[in-house]
Design a protein around this motif. Structure first.
Motif, PDB file in Angstrom:
ATOM      1  N   CYS A 120       0.820  -1.216   0.000  1.00 38.83           N
ATOM      2  CA  CYS A 120       0.000   0.000   0.000  1.00 38.83           C
ATOM      3  C   CYS A 120       0.859   1.273   0.000  1.00 38.83           C
ATOM      4  N   ALA A 121       2.165   1.160  -0.132  1.00 37.23           N
ATOM      5  CA  ALA A 121       3.065   2.322  -0.119  1.00 37.23           C
ATOM      6  C   ALA A 121       3.047   3.015  -1.477  1.00 37.23           C
ATOM      7  N   ARG A 122       1.910   3.611  -1.810  1.00 36.59           N
ATOM      8  CA  ARG A 122       1.723   4.269  -3.106  1.00 36.59           C
ATOM      9  C   ARG A 122       1.141   5.659  -2.858  1.00 36.59           C
ATOM     10  N   VAL A 123       1.915   6.683  -3.200  1.00 35.21           N
ATOM     11  CA  VAL A 123       1.491   8.045  -2.911  1.00 35.21           C
ATOM     12  C   VAL A 123       0.397   8.519  -3.862  1.00 35.21           C
ATOM     13  N   LYS A 124      -0.397   9.440  -3.356  1.00 35.28           N
ATOM     14  CA  LYS A 124      -1.482  10.099  -4.087  1.00 35.28           C
ATOM     15  C   LYS A 124      -1.267  11.600  -3.939  1.00 35.28           C
ATOM     16  N   PHE A 125      -2.072  12.384  -4.634  1.00 33.31           N
ATOM     17  CA  PHE A 125      -1.973  13.824  -4.427  1.00 33.31           C
ATOM     18  C   PHE A 125      -3.340  14.437  -4.189  1.00 33.31           C
ATOM     19  N   THR A 126      -3.322  15.501  -3.411  1.00 23.46           N
ATOM     20  CA  THR A 126      -4.472  16.365  -3.251  1.00 23.46           C
ATOM     21  C   THR A 126      -4.209  17.529  -4.195  1.00 23.46           C
ATOM     22  N   PRO A 127      -5.099  17.787  -5.171  1.00 25.43           N
ATOM     23  CA  PRO A 127      -4.812  18.825  -6.163  1.00 25.43           C
ATOM     24  C   PRO A 127      -4.377  20.156  -5.542  1.00 25.43           C
ATOM     25  N   PHE A 128      -3.251  20.654  -6.022  1.00 25.83           N
ATOM     26  CA  PHE A 128      -2.684  21.943  -5.646  1.00 25.83           C
ATOM     27  C   PHE A 128      -2.284  22.045  -4.172  1.00 25.83           C
ATOM     28  N   VAL A 129      -2.277  20.919  -3.423  1.00 26.98           N
ATOM     29  CA  VAL A 129      -1.982  20.978  -1.992  1.00 26.98           C
ATOM     30  C   VAL A 129      -0.738  20.175  -1.627  1.00 26.98           C
ATOM     31  N   GLN A 130      -0.788  18.850  -1.803  1.00 23.63           N
ATOM     32  CA  GLN A 130       0.318  18.005  -1.368  1.00 23.63           C
ATOM     33  C   GLN A 130       0.255  16.629  -2.011  1.00 23.63           C
ATOM     34  N   ILE A 131       1.349  15.890  -1.833  1.00 22.40           N
ATOM     35  CA  ILE A 131       1.431  14.478  -2.188  1.00 22.40           C
ATOM     36  C   ILE A 131       1.507  13.733  -0.858  1.00 22.40           C
ATOM     37  N   TYR A 132       0.812  12.615  -0.734  1.00 19.99           N
ATOM     38  CA  TYR A 132       0.778  11.913   0.547  1.00 19.99           C
ATOM     39  C   TYR A 132       0.635  10.408   0.338  1.00 19.99           C
ATOM     40  N   ASP A 133       1.019   9.673   1.368  1.00 19.79           N
ATOM     41  CA  ASP A 133       0.834   8.224   1.391  1.00 19.79           C
ATOM     42  C   ASP A 133      -0.272   7.932   2.400  1.00 19.79           C
TER      43      ASP A 133
END
Length: 146
Positions: A95-108
């Motif tokens: 499950c160590a796959r990052v996502k992003f919140t548009p214009f905010v951050q990248i997170y796991d």
């Protein structure tokens, strides 16, 4: 010629150095699984509707490539960054796959590590930045390679 005492001291020093390399520096350092290297050459057409978020600074899209996919971020009209989606903390975890919140951050969402749009750690247990891949812009064509 070496004396037997000098030889034993040299062997002991070499063994100690090898142990430091294998275990890391400093007390409490834990070895993290490495993200595998993979070779790829991906092309994004910035005029495609699916890449419309890349028309704005800090806009991001997901794309194929890398180990678990890419996140491509527009810094400005001439600079685009591409990051591996595999989180640098416990990268072997499925499950160590990052996502992003548009214009905010990248997170796991798994380990709760947070990264900025330059791939640098902003919070959570990760202490290494996201793996960054080479990008090349020619007109409206962005090429990403490793």
């Amino acid at each position: 010629m070496f004396s037997s005492g000098h030889f034993r001291a040299s062997v002991a020093a070499l063994a100690f150095s090898a142990q430091l390399l294998l275990t890391g520096c400093g007390a409490g350092s834990e070895a993290q699984p490495q993200i595998p290297l993979t070779s790829f050459n991906e092309v994004l057409y910035l005029t495609d509707q699916q890449n419309s978020a890349l028309r704005f600074d800090n806009g991001a899209v997901y794309h194929a490539g890398g180990v678990r996919g890419l996140i491509v971020v527009r810094q400005n009209a001439s600079t685009y960054l591409a990051f591996e989606r595999t989180c640098t903390y416990n990268s072997a975890d499925t499950c160590a796959r990052v996502k992003f919140t548009p214009f905010v951050q990248i997170y796991d969402p798994c380990c709760k590590s947070q990264f900025n749009f330059q791939g640098q750690v902003q919070g959570g247990p990760a202490n290494l930045p996201l793996r960054r891949y080479a990008t090349s812009l020619s007109g409206n064509t962005l090429t990403i390679t490793n």
